[in-house]
Design a protein around this motif. Structure first.
Motif, short mmCIF file in Angstrom:
data_model
loop_
_atom_site.label_atom_id
_atom_site.label_comp_id
_atom_site.label_asym_id
_atom_site.label_seq_id
_atom_site.Cartn_x
_atom_site.Cartn_y
_atom_site.Cartn_z
N MET A 1 54.00 -10.97 76.56
CA MET A 1 53.42 -12.30 76.68
C MET A 1 51.98 -12.15 77.15
O MET A 1 51.69 -11.41 78.07
N THR A 2 51.08 -12.89 76.52
CA THR A 2 49.67 -12.89 76.89
C THR A 2 49.24 -14.31 77.20
O THR A 2 49.51 -15.22 76.43
N VAL A 3 48.59 -14.47 78.32
CA VAL A 3 48.03 -15.76 78.71
C VAL A 3 46.53 -15.57 78.86
O VAL A 3 46.08 -14.58 79.45
N SER A 4 45.76 -16.49 78.30
CA SER A 4 44.31 -16.38 78.40
C SER A 4 43.70 -17.75 78.66
O SER A 4 44.33 -18.78 78.44
N LEU A 5 42.47 -17.75 79.12
CA LEU A 5 41.76 -18.98 79.41
C LEU A 5 41.30 -19.63 78.11
O LEU A 5 40.73 -18.96 77.25
N SER A 6 41.59 -20.92 77.95
CA SER A 6 41.15 -21.62 76.73
C SER A 6 40.11 -22.69 77.02
O SER A 6 39.33 -23.04 76.14
N GLY A 7 40.08 -23.21 78.24
CA GLY A 7 39.12 -24.25 78.53
C GLY A 7 39.04 -24.62 79.99
O GLY A 7 39.95 -24.33 80.77
N VAL A 8 37.92 -25.25 80.33
CA VAL A 8 37.67 -25.72 81.68
C VAL A 8 37.13 -27.14 81.56
O VAL A 8 36.27 -27.42 80.73
N HIS A 9 37.66 -28.04 82.37
CA HIS A 9 37.20 -29.43 82.35
C HIS A 9 36.15 -29.66 83.42
O HIS A 9 36.31 -29.22 84.57
N VAL A 10 35.08 -30.34 83.06
CA VAL A 10 33.99 -30.68 83.96
C VAL A 10 33.82 -32.20 83.89
O VAL A 10 33.64 -32.75 82.80
N LEU A 11 33.88 -32.85 85.03
CA LEU A 11 33.75 -34.31 85.07
C LEU A 11 32.31 -34.74 85.19
O LEU A 11 31.50 -34.10 85.88
N PRO A 50 33.48 -18.20 71.88
CA PRO A 50 33.82 -19.48 71.26
C PRO A 50 35.27 -19.91 71.49
O PRO A 50 35.60 -21.07 71.27
N GLU A 51 36.10 -19.02 71.97
CA GLU A 51 37.50 -19.37 72.22
C GLU A 51 37.70 -20.05 73.56
O GLU A 51 38.77 -20.59 73.85
N ILE A 52 36.67 -20.09 74.40
CA ILE A 52 36.75 -20.73 75.72
C ILE A 52 35.84 -21.96 75.70
O ILE A 52 34.64 -21.84 75.48
N ALA A 53 36.42 -23.12 75.94
CA ALA A 53 35.67 -24.38 75.85
C ALA A 53 35.39 -24.96 77.23
O ALA A 53 36.17 -24.78 78.16
N ILE A 54 34.27 -25.64 77.33
CA ILE A 54 33.98 -26.50 78.47
C ILE A 54 34.13 -27.92 77.94
O ILE A 54 33.51 -28.29 76.94
N VAL A 55 34.99 -28.70 78.58
CA VAL A 55 35.26 -30.06 78.15
C VAL A 55 34.64 -31.02 79.16
O VAL A 55 35.03 -31.02 80.33
N LEU A 56 33.68 -31.79 78.72
CA LEU A 56 33.06 -32.81 79.56
C LEU A 56 33.82 -34.11 79.39
O LEU A 56 34.05 -34.56 78.27
N SER A 57 34.25 -34.70 80.50
CA SER A 57 34.96 -35.97 80.41
C SER A 57 34.63 -36.81 81.64
O SER A 57 34.12 -36.31 82.64
N GLN A 58 34.94 -38.08 81.55
CA GLN A 58 34.65 -39.03 82.62
C GLN A 58 35.82 -39.10 83.60
O GLN A 58 36.98 -38.94 83.21
#
Length: 134
Positions: A1-11, A50-58
């Motif tokens: 089993m492999t787990v990796s970082l896919s994204g980080v949320h920034v408010l 490109p496989e790791i995203a930063i997601v900007l949200s409110q």
């Protein structure tokens, strides 16, 4: 089993100001923008990861008013978790950030006792961002 970082949320309350910082100042690429229920979020990636995203949200997106208000209050105080990034040219990155509207420099480039050379800034939303030389 492999787990990796896919994204980080920034408010961010002001997604356009956050987008200008992460896209125009730091050079991230917009992967997509989605609007739903009166809110939107923006996904950004780097060319090198490109496989790791930063997601900007409110803060209120997808949350109750009470939870959104609590997150917005923490964001306004600068009390949310920091975002850690890496740059291959820390001095050039620092110069771009120092000239960017809405960014606040907290620490100029310095070599830390633990071995990293880094900077500390606040993005236009007030999030703490540390960037180290990579």
């Amino acid at each position: 089993m492999t787990v990796s970082l896919s994204g980080v949320h920034v408010l961010a309350e002001d997604l356009d100001a956050a987008l200008a910082f992460y896209r125009d100042t730091l050079g991230l690429t917009v992967r997509n923008q989605v609007a739903q229920g009166g809110f939107r979020w923006i996904t950004l990636v780097t060319d090198s990861q490109p496989e790791i995203a930063i997601v900007l949200s409110q803060p209120h997106a997808g949350r109750s008013k009470e939870d959104g208000d609590a997150l917005a209050a923490l964001l306004a105080k600068g009390e949310l978790q920091m975002l850690q990034l890496r740059s291959d040219d820390l001095d050039a990155t620092f110069d771009k950030i120092a000239a960017a509207p809405g960014a606040e420099v907290l620490q100029e480039p310095v070599s830390q006792p633990w071995g990293a050379r880094d900077i500390a800034v606040r993005d236009p939303a007030g999030n703490l961002v540390r960037i180290e030389q990579g």
